[in-house]
Design an enzyme around this catalytic site. Structure first.
Site, PDB file in Angstrom:
ATOM      1  N   HIS A 157      31.023  38.109  35.405  1.00  0.00           N
ATOM      2  CA  HIS A 157      30.773  39.892  34.826  1.00  0.00           C
ATOM      3  C   HIS A 157      29.180  40.234  35.124  1.00  0.00           C
ATOM      4  CE1 HIS A 157      35.163  38.965  36.178  1.00  0.00           C
ATOM      5  NE2 HIS A 157      34.930  38.654  35.161  1.00  0.00           N
ATOM      6  N   ASP A 193      37.020  32.851  41.051  1.00  0.00           N
ATOM      7  CA  ASP A 193      38.028  33.025  39.535  1.00  0.00           C
ATOM      8  C   ASP A 193      38.370  34.013  40.273  1.00  0.00           C
ATOM      9  OD1 ASP A 193      37.161  33.823  36.591  1.00  0.00           O
ATOM     10  OD2 ASP A 193      38.276  35.214  37.163  1.00  0.00           O
ATOM     11  N   HIS A 195      39.072  36.696  39.125  1.00  0.00           N
ATOM     12  CA  HIS A 195      38.453  38.195  38.475  1.00  0.00           C
ATOM     13  C   HIS A 195      37.338  37.865  39.648  1.00  0.00           C
ATOM     14  CE1 HIS A 195      41.021  37.441  34.487  1.00  0.00           C
ATOM     15  NE2 HIS A 195      40.886  38.531  35.301  1.00  0.00           N
ATOM     16  N   TYR A 321      42.352  30.091  30.637  1.00  0.00           N
ATOM     17  CA  TYR A 321      42.970  30.708  29.553  1.00  0.00           C
ATOM     18  C   TYR A 321      43.318  30.011  28.915  1.00  0.00           C
ATOM     19  CZ  TYR A 321      39.105  33.994  30.404  1.00  0.00           C
ATOM     20  OH  TYR A 321      37.797  34.402  31.569  1.00  0.00           O
TER      21      TYR A 321
HETATM   22  N1  Q9C Z   1      45.013  41.781  28.810  1.00  0.00           N
HETATM   23  C1  Q9C Z   1      36.736  36.028  33.806  1.00  0.00           C
HETATM   24  O1  Q9C Z   1      37.589  35.624  33.745  1.00  0.00           O
HETATM   25  N2  Q9C Z   1      40.643  41.614  30.261  1.00  0.00           N
HETATM   26  N3  Q9C Z   1      36.744  36.857  32.838  1.00  0.00           N
HETATM   27  C2  Q9C Z   1      41.374  40.172  29.752  1.00  0.00           C
HETATM   28  C3  Q9C Z   1      43.697  40.424  29.115  1.00  0.00           C
HETATM   29  C4  Q9C Z   1      39.318  41.442  31.085  1.00  0.00           C
HETATM   30  C5  Q9C Z   1      37.744  37.764  32.904  1.00  0.00           C
HETATM   31  C6  Q9C Z   1      42.514  41.583  29.403  1.00  0.00           C
HETATM   32  C7  Q9C Z   1      39.207  39.596  31.769  1.00  0.00           C
HETATM   33  C8  Q9C Z   1      37.780  39.291  32.035  1.00  0.00           C
HETATM   34  C9  Q9C Z   1      35.806  35.552  33.253  1.00  0.00           C
HETATM   35 ZN    ZN Z   2      38.546  35.326  35.302  1.00  0.00          ZN
END
Ligand code: Q9C
Ligand code: ZN
Length: 340
Positions: A157, A193, A195, A321
Site C-alpha cells: 500500500h 493479497d 487488498h 491476519y
Molecule cells: N477493520 C494489508 O493487507 N484497514 N493491509 C483494515 C479493518 C485496512 C491491509 C480495517 C487494511 C489494510 C497489507
Molecule cells: Zn491485504
C-alpha cells in the site's frame, strides 16, 4: 525456497483506528514470528539480511518522504505526545498542495489512511523489511529459482511518498527495482493479497519495464477504496503494463483460482525475466478483516500455478491476519511452488 527473515520487525507494533476505536493493529509482531516458525519447521533455510540502503529505498521512494519517516518518531517524542504518531487532516480534493511545516500536518501529507501509525520502532522495522526484499531479489540474481522475504511491516500500500494500509516502505517495489538494476529487462509484480496494491501500482504506473498485475477485493467495496478498478491499465509508457482484476465480496476459491489464471496469462503475455509476488494470505476464509473463501489446499494449488510461469520468483509477505493459520498458508504457497 531460500527464506530471508529477522527480528527487527518486533520493534514495530502500531495503533490503528478500526471501526471508530483505537486498537493494537491487526498487523501484529506474532504474524512474522509464526510464519518464520512454520517455514523453519517444514525445512526451508532462513537467513537474516542488513537493512535496505538509502540508495535502494530512494530508487522507488521520494527523498522528502524517507527523511520524514526516519525522523517522525523523534519529532513526535520531542513534542511530548502520548500514543503513536498519526495525522488527522488530509488534503481536500482541490487544494494548493504544499507540504506543511508542522509534524501533525506532515503526518497527513505523508499518509492516506489512519489504519497505521508511526512508533518508536517503525523506521528500523520498515528498513529491515525492505532489506529482506533486497536480499531475496539478490538471491534470484545469484541464480536461485525462488526466494521468500518475510517482510513485516508489509509494503504494497505504500506509495512513493505516503504510508497507509499498515505499509510504510514498498518492499515488493524495492525488490522489483533491484532486479531491474541487476539486469532483468522486464519484471512482473503479481499481487495476490486480498487488498489492491495501490502503492506498487502507483510507483510503476508510468513504467513499461515493470508490469503490475493484481487480483483483489473490488475497491468500490473495500480498502484501499480509491484504486484497483479494472479501467486502470497504466499511463503513458506504462499503458498496458498494469492489469487489475477486482473481485466481488465473498469471492470463493474457484473464482479466485480462475482469476489467478487470467492474471498469469497476463504475465505470460508480458514475458518477464523475473517475477515478484506480493504474497498476502488475507484471502483465507477465516481471515478476520477479509471475506474471500480460500482454504489451505487452495494456497498449495496457487503456489503450483505460480511455478508454472517458469520464471525466477521473489515472494514478499504482505497481509494475512488469521494468526493461527498464516504460517501454514504461506508455507503451502511455497510448498506448492517447489512441487510445481
Ligand atoms: N477493520 C494489508 O493487507 N484497514 N493491509 C483494515 C479493518 C485496512 C491491509 C480495517 C487494511 C489494510 C497489507
Ligand atoms: Zn491485504
Amino acid at each position: 525456497v531460500q527464506v530471508f527473515a529477522g527480528d527487527a520487525h518486533r520493534a514495530h507494533h502500531a495503533t490503528e483506528l478500526d471501526e471508530g476505536r483505537l486498537i493494537p493493529s491487526w498487523e501484529a509482531p506474532a504474524r512474522a514470528d509464526l510464519v518464520l516458525a512454520e517455514v523453519t519447521r517444514v525445512g526451508h533455510h532462513c537467513a537474516d539480511a542488513p537493512p535496505a540502503s538509502t540508495t535502494a529505498l530512494a530508487a522507488v521512494h521520494d527523498p522528502g518522504y524517507l527523511g520524514f519517516l526516519e525522523s517522525a518518531w523523534g519529532r513526535w517524542r520531542d513534542e511530548g505526545h502520548d500514543g503513536h504518531a498519526m495525522g488527522f487532516g488530509w488534503a481536500p480534493r482541490r487544494s494548493a498542495g504544499r507540504r506543511p511545516d508542522d509534524l501533525t500536518g506532515q503526518l497527513g501529507w505523508y499518509s492516506f489512511a489512519v489504519d497505521c501509525s508511526i512508533t518508536e520502532g517503525t523506521w528500523a522495522a520498515a528498513t529491515a523489511a525492505a532489506g529482506l526484499a533486497v536480499a531475496a531479489a539478490e538471491a534470484i540474481v545469484g541464480g536461485a529459482p525462488s526466494a521468500f522475504a518475510l517482510c513485516r511491516p508489509p509494503g504494497h500500500h505504500a506509495t512513493a511518498d505516503q504510508f497507509g494500509g499498515y505499509c510504510y516502505l514498498n518492499n515488493a517495489a524495492v525488490a522489483a527495482q533491484h532486479l531491474r538494476h541487476a539486469g532483468a529487462d522486464r519484471v512482473s509484480v503479481l499481487d495476490v493479497d486480498y487488498h489492491h496494491g495501490n502503492g506498487t501500482q502507483d510507483i510503476f504506473d508510468r513504467r513499461g519495464d515493470v508490469q503490475f498485475v493484481s487480483l483483489h477485493a473490488d475497491p468500490a467495496q473495500q480498502f484501499p477504496w480509491f484504486s484497483g478498478h479494472a479501467g486502470e491499465v497504466g499511463t503513458g509508457p506504462g499503458h498496458g503494463a498494469t492489469r487489475n482484476l477486482p473481485l466481488a465480496r465473498g469471492t470463493d476459491a474457484t473464482t479466485w483460482l480462475d482469476t489467478l489464471d487470467v492474471a498469469l496469462s497476463e504475465l505470460d503475455r508480458f514475458g518477464p525475466d523475473a517475477v515478484v509476488v506480493s504474497l498476502g494470505v488475507d484471502t483465507y476464509a477465516a481471515d478476520p478483516i477479509s471475506d474471500f473463501g480460500l482454504q489451505l489446499a487452495d494456497f498449495t494449488v496457487a503456489g503450483g500455478r505460480l511455478a508454472a510461469v517458469g520464471r525466477p520468483t521473489v515472494f514478499v509477505l504482505e497481509g494475512g491476519y488469521a494468526t493461527d493459520a498464516i504460517g501454514r498458508n504461506v508455507a503451502a504457497v511455497l510448498d506448492g511452488f517447489e512441487a510445481g
